[in-house]
Design an enzyme around this catalytic site. Structure first.
Site, PDB file in Angstrom:
ATOM      1  N   ASP A 271       0.835  -1.202   0.000  1.00 33.68           N
ATOM      2  CA  ASP A 271       0.000   0.000   0.000  1.00 33.68           C
ATOM      3  C   ASP A 271       0.869   1.252   0.000  1.00 33.68           C
ATOM      4  OD1 ASP A 271      -2.651   1.477   0.549  1.00 33.68           O
ATOM      5  OD2 ASP A 271      -1.446   2.051   2.278  1.00 33.68           O
TER       6      ASP A 271
ATOM      7  N   GLU B 174      -2.096  -5.508  -3.410  1.00 35.28           N
ATOM      8  CA  GLU B 174      -1.152  -4.682  -2.647  1.00 35.28           C
ATOM      9  C   GLU B 174      -0.022  -5.537  -2.095  1.00 35.28           C
ATOM     10  OE1 GLU B 174      -3.790  -0.911  -1.090  1.00 35.28           O
ATOM     11  OE2 GLU B 174      -3.745  -2.707   0.156  1.00 35.28           O
TER      12      GLU B 174
END
Length: 226
Positions: free
Chosen positions: A46, A118
């Site tokens: 992320d 992610e």
């Protein structure tokens, strides 16, 4: 599996264990007593995605204001965009999960796809460094970014600005129900605005339910928006 996904993402891992970890859903722990899943890599991925997208937008749009860049970044790292990328590489079929999770549709669950993507970015970063992560992100996000001529506005922002123009209190969003299993919850949100009919919408997370409610409200009052 490793060879197939490596061809799809055009990146070959020097340490295949990182890829295995990135594709391991938390549901597999209790079944096989594994000590890892994709959650830690998701956290790292992320952060990597955000910095790479930010730099990419900074370079593509040298005349954009900070506000416009922020709106574009939000659109590019939002759940919907992550799901689109994950689906484009058929990521769901590679996620290692319990039989129960897969039976419940886990391979197509949007939260699972977002998290695994992610985590995959985090794994690529650890395996090949920032350049490798940049190459992967650019290959799946840059085309979309380049064609973002108009800064996107989400439904909540558009609704908020409209209501402010009417000099009414800001819209409020209330969670009135949460159902489903912990790994795949369904949130029901109620949108309230004085002088307007309340709207309810559902989603796999609070933000998605709120956006859906705002979109429904905009559709209801679209004739008033000029």
């Amino acid at each position: 599996m490793i060879e197939t996904i490596s061809k799809t993402i055009k990146y070959h891992f020097k340490n295949p264990q990182l890829l295995h970890e990135a594709l391991t859903h938390p549901s597999i722990i209790s079944k096989d007593s594994l000590k890892f899943n994709y959650e830690r890599l998701e956290f790292l991925g992320d952060a990597v995605l955000n910095i790479v997208i930010s730099e990419m937008l900074f370079n593509i749009f040298p005349k954009d204001t900070e506000g416009n860049l922020a709106k574009k970044k939000t659109a590019l790292v939002c759940g919907n965009q992550l799901v689109k990328v994950a689906q484009s590489i058929n990521l769901g079929q590679f996620i290692i999960m319990s039989d129960g999770e897969r039976t419940c549709g886990g391979a197509n669950n949007h939260n699972n796809l977002e998290n695994a993507l992610e985590a995959l970015i985090g794994a690529i970063y650890l395996d090949g460094g920032l350049t490798a992560a940049q190459n992967f992100i650019h290959s799946f996000w840059k085309h979309t970014a380049i064609h973002m001529d108009i800064p996107p506005q989400d439904a909540k922002t558009i609704l908020q600005e409209f209501i402010q123009g009417k000099r009414l209190p800001a819209p409020t969003y209330h969670i009135i129900d949460k159902s489903g299993p912990d790994h795949n919850p369904i949130f029901t949100v109620e949108l309230r605005i004085p002088l307007y009919k309340t709207i309810q919408a559902t989603g796999n997370n609070k933000k998605l339910a709120e956006q859906k409610a705002a979109s429904l409200m905009l559709n209801q009052i679209k004739d008033q928006i000029k």
